[in-house]
Design an enzyme around this catalytic site. Sequence first.
Site, PDB file in Angstrom:
ATOM      1  N   ARG A   1       0.813  -1.162   0.255  1.00 41.57           N
ATOM      2  CA  ARG A   1      -0.348   0.018  -0.354  1.00 41.57           C
ATOM      3  C   ARG A   1       0.855   0.926  -0.103  1.00 41.57           C
ATOM      4  NH1 ARG A   1      -3.226  -2.470  -1.353  1.00 41.57           N
ATOM      5  NH2 ARG A   1      -5.938  -2.340  -0.548  1.00 41.57           N
TER       6      ARG A   1
ATOM      7  N   ASP B   1       3.771  -0.226  -7.406  1.00 41.77           N
ATOM      8  CA  ASP B   1       2.229  -0.450  -7.918  1.00 41.77           C
ATOM      9  C   ASP B   1       0.994   0.208  -7.285  1.00 41.77           C
ATOM     10  OD1 ASP B   1       0.653  -2.377  -9.516  1.00 41.77           O
ATOM     11  OD2 ASP B   1       0.737  -3.611  -7.973  1.00 41.77           O
TER      12      ASP B   1
ATOM     13  N   GLU C   1      -3.675   7.427  -4.599  1.00 33.82           N
ATOM     14  CA  GLU C   1      -4.464   6.382  -6.069  1.00 33.82           C
ATOM     15  C   GLU C   1      -5.755   6.813  -5.995  1.00 33.82           C
ATOM     16  OE1 GLU C   1      -2.396   2.793  -5.066  1.00 33.82           O
ATOM     17  OE2 GLU C   1      -4.614   2.058  -5.204  1.00 33.82           O
TER      18      GLU C   1
ATOM     19  N   HIS D   1      -1.434  -0.340  -9.783  1.00 35.92           N
ATOM     20  CA  HIS D   1      -1.919  -0.971  -8.952  1.00 35.92           C
ATOM     21  C   HIS D   1      -2.617  -2.278  -8.811  1.00 35.92           C
ATOM     22  CE1 HIS D   1      -3.805  -0.880  -4.701  1.00 35.92           C
ATOM     23  NE2 HIS D   1      -3.704  -3.069  -4.988  1.00 35.92           N
ATOM     24  N   ILE D   2      -1.828  -2.718  -9.946  1.00 36.84           N
ATOM     25  CA  ILE D   2      -2.086  -3.949 -10.926  1.00 36.84           C
ATOM     26  C   ILE D   2      -1.859  -5.676 -10.172  1.00 36.84           C
ATOM     27  CG2 ILE D   2      -2.897  -2.964 -12.656  1.00 36.84           C
ATOM     28  CD1 ILE D   2      -0.348  -4.015 -14.393  1.00 36.84           C
TER      29      ILE D   2
HETATM   30  C1  DGY Z   1      -5.840  -5.779  -2.116  1.00 40.15           C
HETATM   31  O1  DGY Z   1      -6.435  -7.128  -2.145  1.00 40.15           O
HETATM   32  O2  DGY Z   1      -5.831  -5.841  -0.872  1.00 40.15           O
HETATM   33  C2  DGY Z   1      -5.548  -5.252  -3.666  1.00 40.15           C
HETATM   34  O3  DGY Z   1      -4.717  -4.498  -3.421  1.00 40.15           O
HETATM   35  C3  DGY Z   1      -6.927  -4.894  -4.529  1.00 40.15           C
HETATM   36  O4  DGY Z   1      -7.387  -4.241  -3.136  1.00 40.15           O
END
Ligand code: DGY
Length: 322
Positions: free
Chosen positions: A240, A264, A269, A288-289
């Site tokens: 995060r 990422d 974001e 964020h993928i």
């Molecule tokens: C998660 O599952 O925490 C991923 O970052 C997508 O939200």
Amino acid sequence: MNDKPVVLVTRKLPDAVEKKLAEQFIPLLNPDDRLYDTGELLQLAENADAILPCHTEKFDADTIANLPARVKAIANFSVGVDHVDLEAARRKQVIVTNTPDVLSDATAEIAMLLMLGAARRASEGEHIMRNQLWKDWSPAFMVGRQITGKRLGILGMGRVGQVVAARARGFDMTIHYHNRQPLNPDHAGDATYHDSVEGLLANVDVLSIHCPASDATRGLLNRERLATMHRDAILVNTSRGGVIDDDALVEALQTGVIAAAGLDVFNGEPDAIHPGYRQLDNVFLLPHIGSATRETRDAMGFRAIDNLVAIFSGREPGDRVA
Ligand code: DGY
């Protein structure tokens, strides 16, 4: 389950997941995948027994306090739950679940991609190719760093961190990690434990962040800690954005305190990330993928459904976090 409970689904889910959900619940779907604001969310929740949200919906203390009494559960389509105030959920007796385990492989793939992308200057290479700027080849052209055989530091050696370690061993990397407690040898394998974040940072060539965002980890990678890393070091984040102090990291990348980063996930974001990152050649950026593969997105949805089925059958859900 007697009458089918109603589940408010905040985002477009994979078709297979929506189909399976409809077998046991009445789903209120969002086929246009529109991001609901809090007011809309609360209004839609009036007709729901549970909500199946993503990390894009924020459940702060106020939102949770204002949830209709009918809502019994928030079954997240995510492993991260920093978008939910868990204490507020406990106070309101709303059950909260997440989707651990099923994202580990996909997220570890992205961590490796970020490592390689940052080390081998993938952003610069792409830019050169897409803008027809490639004019010559020479031994001095686009020289990057090699990750093979280097020391990888894993900050937060949980499920994802352990898979990253396994993939990195394939690159002959030696594994170092920091957790609050050392893992048992079955999970740690040959990895070296460091009992402090600083001890880890000073001893690695690549750092991969896998600790959750919380009050304890917010801004953990600050100016002082970044300064303890090697000047050739690469930092990778698939956890995060909140774990990083962006001003400090941008400055560290601008001034050569560390060599490169692969990111990422971001504070602010999707559209308010630190503008400094976009200006830097030595950063490899993705939107964020980490979990964005077909297999994983299906598995996340099925896991959220399993949690809902347990809750509405009066059983303890497997992935309860509040
Ligand atoms: C998660 O599952 O925490 C991923 O970052 C997508 O939200």
